[in-house]
Design a protein around this motif. Structure first.
Motif, short mmCIF file in Angstrom:
data_model
loop_
_atom_site.label_atom_id
_atom_site.label_comp_id
_atom_site.label_asym_id
_atom_site.label_seq_id
_atom_site.Cartn_x
_atom_site.Cartn_y
_atom_site.Cartn_z
N PHE A 100 0.86 -1.20 0.00
CA PHE A 100 0.00 0.00 0.00
C PHE A 100 0.89 1.24 0.00
O PHE A 100 0.73 2.15 -0.80
CB PHE A 100 -0.91 0.03 1.23
CG PHE A 100 -2.08 -0.91 1.15
CD1 PHE A 100 -3.22 -0.57 0.43
CD2 PHE A 100 -2.04 -2.14 1.77
CE1 PHE A 100 -4.30 -1.43 0.34
CE2 PHE A 100 -3.11 -3.02 1.68
CZ PHE A 100 -4.24 -2.67 0.97
N ASN A 103 2.88 1.71 -3.24
CA ASN A 103 2.06 2.27 -4.33
C ASN A 103 1.79 3.75 -4.14
O ASN A 103 1.80 4.52 -5.11
CB ASN A 103 0.75 1.49 -4.46
CG ASN A 103 0.90 0.31 -5.40
OD1 ASN A 103 0.92 0.49 -6.61
ND2 ASN A 103 1.05 -0.88 -4.85
N GLN A 104 1.60 4.16 -2.88
CA GLN A 104 1.36 5.59 -2.64
C GLN A 104 2.62 6.40 -2.96
O GLN A 104 2.56 7.46 -3.57
CB GLN A 104 0.89 5.83 -1.22
CG GLN A 104 -0.63 5.87 -1.16
CD GLN A 104 -1.21 5.23 0.07
OE1 GLN A 104 -0.49 5.02 1.05
NE2 GLN A 104 -2.49 4.90 0.03
N GLU A 115 0.80 -0.51 -10.47
CA GLU A 115 -0.54 -0.23 -9.93
C GLU A 115 -1.34 -1.49 -9.67
O GLU A 115 -2.17 -1.55 -8.75
CB GLU A 115 -1.34 0.67 -10.89
CG GLU A 115 -0.73 2.03 -11.17
CD GLU A 115 0.23 2.02 -12.35
OE1 GLU A 115 0.73 0.94 -12.76
OE2 GLU A 115 0.51 3.11 -12.89
N TYR A 118 -1.77 -2.84 -6.15
CA TYR A 118 -2.42 -2.05 -5.10
C TYR A 118 -3.58 -2.86 -4.52
O TYR A 118 -4.48 -3.30 -5.25
CB TYR A 118 -2.93 -0.73 -5.68
CG TYR A 118 -3.34 0.28 -4.64
CD1 TYR A 118 -2.46 0.65 -3.64
CD2 TYR A 118 -4.60 0.86 -4.66
CE1 TYR A 118 -2.82 1.58 -2.67
CE2 TYR A 118 -4.97 1.79 -3.70
CZ TYR A 118 -4.07 2.14 -2.71
OH TYR A 118 -4.43 3.05 -1.75
N LYS A 190 -3.02 7.15 -10.20
CA LYS A 190 -3.98 7.07 -9.08
C LYS A 190 -5.30 6.45 -9.54
O LYS A 190 -5.90 5.65 -8.82
CB LYS A 190 -4.21 8.45 -8.47
CG LYS A 190 -2.99 8.90 -7.66
CD LYS A 190 -3.29 10.09 -6.78
CE LYS A 190 -2.11 10.31 -5.83
NZ LYS A 190 -2.12 11.60 -5.17
N MET A 193 -4.78 2.71 -9.87
CA MET A 193 -4.72 2.06 -8.54
C MET A 193 -6.12 1.89 -7.99
O MET A 193 -6.49 0.81 -7.52
CB MET A 193 -3.89 2.92 -7.57
CG MET A 193 -2.39 2.74 -7.72
SD MET A 193 -1.45 4.09 -6.98
CE MET A 193 -2.06 4.18 -5.34
N SER A 194 -6.89 2.95 -8.10
CA SER A 194 -8.21 2.88 -7.49
C SER A 194 -9.10 1.90 -8.26
O SER A 194 -9.90 1.17 -7.65
CB SER A 194 -8.76 4.28 -7.32
OG SER A 194 -9.90 4.47 -7.98
N LEU A 197 -8.18 -1.59 -7.09
CA LEU A 197 -8.68 -1.83 -5.73
C LEU A 197 -10.20 -2.09 -5.76
O LEU A 197 -10.70 -3.00 -5.08
CB LEU A 197 -8.36 -0.63 -4.84
CG LEU A 197 -8.58 -0.84 -3.34
CD1 LEU A 197 -7.72 -1.98 -2.81
CD2 LEU A 197 -8.23 0.44 -2.56
#
Ligand SMILES: Cc1cc2nc3c(=O)[nH]c(=O)nc-3n(C[C@H](O)[C@H](O)[C@H](O)COP(=O)(O)OP(=O)(O)OC[C@H]3O[C@@H](n4cnc5c(N)ncnc54)[C@H](O)[C@@H]3O)c2cc1C
Length: 286
Positions: A100, A103-104, A115, A118, A190, A193-194, A197
């Motif tokens: 986590f 990835n950030q 990514e 994540y 980003k 990644m989202s 997730l």
């Protein structure tokens, strides 16, 4: 002999695994550096006990009887550094960094390519050892070098024979690894990644403790076969074959390793009757 280490005794392993199952570890140490890792190993030897390297405990089923040995947690090896060369970015990651945070860090520095990882609740070291992967990618695809501790010596390894969920590393302790990634657009990174997730949350039981997929993929998908057997939701004690994803066993509260092992046994027997050989991905630590 006097050790320059903080050694905890009878540490509850439920606190250190994502499954939240298991008894106590006889000894538990969090070394701060390589010297302290070596000391921890010396300590184990002096007690005539085995030792076990712990990442984030996300692939572990710790036995109800606990572990009569020394757990060495690498979570304090947690540095990340970055070197950019043109469009390429080389990222050195210590073993205890969790994916986590990695990835950030990558997103904040506009580094793309990782990514897909994540949402995997792993430490970097554990993800290298298991060659963690998802969405057709795996850690081994991006590693150009790792630094390990083997037989008391620090060694760099450039060629690693990764295969599916396997690094072929045996007694090497992974200290760090260097990833080769690319420069990218922060907002796109980003967003990716989202989206990864979200996909995980839609298909996997993220709301309950587990150790991820119980069985390795083969030329068949274990989760699909377990689902076809109609086993989703089968519950023993407080361990349950996830209703959301048949490849996961979840802990409904106070599951024991005994309950989980019984479920695994049932699945394997049924699979064998149908001609499938199921091999566990999760590690039973006893
Ligand atoms: C909700 C959930 C989702 C998951 N999704 C995925 C997924 O998509 N893909 C996937 O591949 N896995 C997945 N997993 C499983 C797990 O995250 C991976 O197997 C991960 O690589 C384990 O890393 P860890 O740091 O937790 O290792 P641990 O569970 O702590 O240890 C696993 C093994 O690695 C060894 N190890 C750990 N660190 C080191 C080190 N530094 N040096 C040497 N050996 C070491 C340990 O001794 C042990 O043998 C998931 C798990 C959960 C709970």
């Amino acid at each position: 002999m006097k050790y320059n280490l903080k050694i905890q005794e009878n540490e509850d392993m439920k606190k250190h695994t994502t499954f939240k199952i298991g008894g106590n570890a006889k000894f538990f140490i969090i070394p701060k550096n390589v010297q302290q890792i070596l000391e921890s190993i010396k300590f184990a030897k002096s007690k005539n006990l085995p030792y076990f390297i712990l990442g984030n405990g996300s692939n572990l089923l710790v036995d109800d009887k606990g572990y009569n040995g020394v757990i060495i947690s690498l979570k304090e090896l947690n540095k990340i550094s970055l070197e950019k060369q043109g469009q390429n970015a080389f990222v050195c990651v210590e073993a205890g960094v969790n994916l986590f945070r990695l990835n950030q860090f990558l997103a904040n520095n506009s580094i793309s390519g990782f990514e897909w990882s994540y949402g995997i609740p792993a430490s970097f070291g554990g993800s290298v050892k298991m060659n963690a992967g998802a969405f057709e990618k795996c850690v081994g695809d991006f590693l150009c070098e790792i630094t390990v501790l083997k037989n008391g010596k620090i060694k760099k390894i450039k060629k690693i024979n990764f295969s599916y969920r396997n690094s072929f590393l045996t007694d090497e302790i992974i200290l760090s690894g260097k990833l080769k990634l690319k420069e990218g657009e922060k907002d796109e990174i980003k967003a990716k990644m989202s989206s990864f997730l979200t996909k995980r949350r839609q298909t996997q039981p993220y709301d309950l403790p587990s150790a991820g997929s119980v069985f390795k993929r083969n030329n068949f998908l274990p989760a699909k076969i377990i689902d076809d057997f109609g086993l989703k939701g089968l519950t023993l004690g407080e361990a349950q074959i996830s209703k959301k994803h048949a490849g996961f066993i979840v802990n409904l509260g106070n599951a024991t390793s005994k309950d989980v092992l019984k479920l695994i046994h049932i699945i394997k027997i049924l699979a064998k009757e149908e001609g499938y050989e199921f091999n566990e991905e999760i590690i039973h630590l006893k």
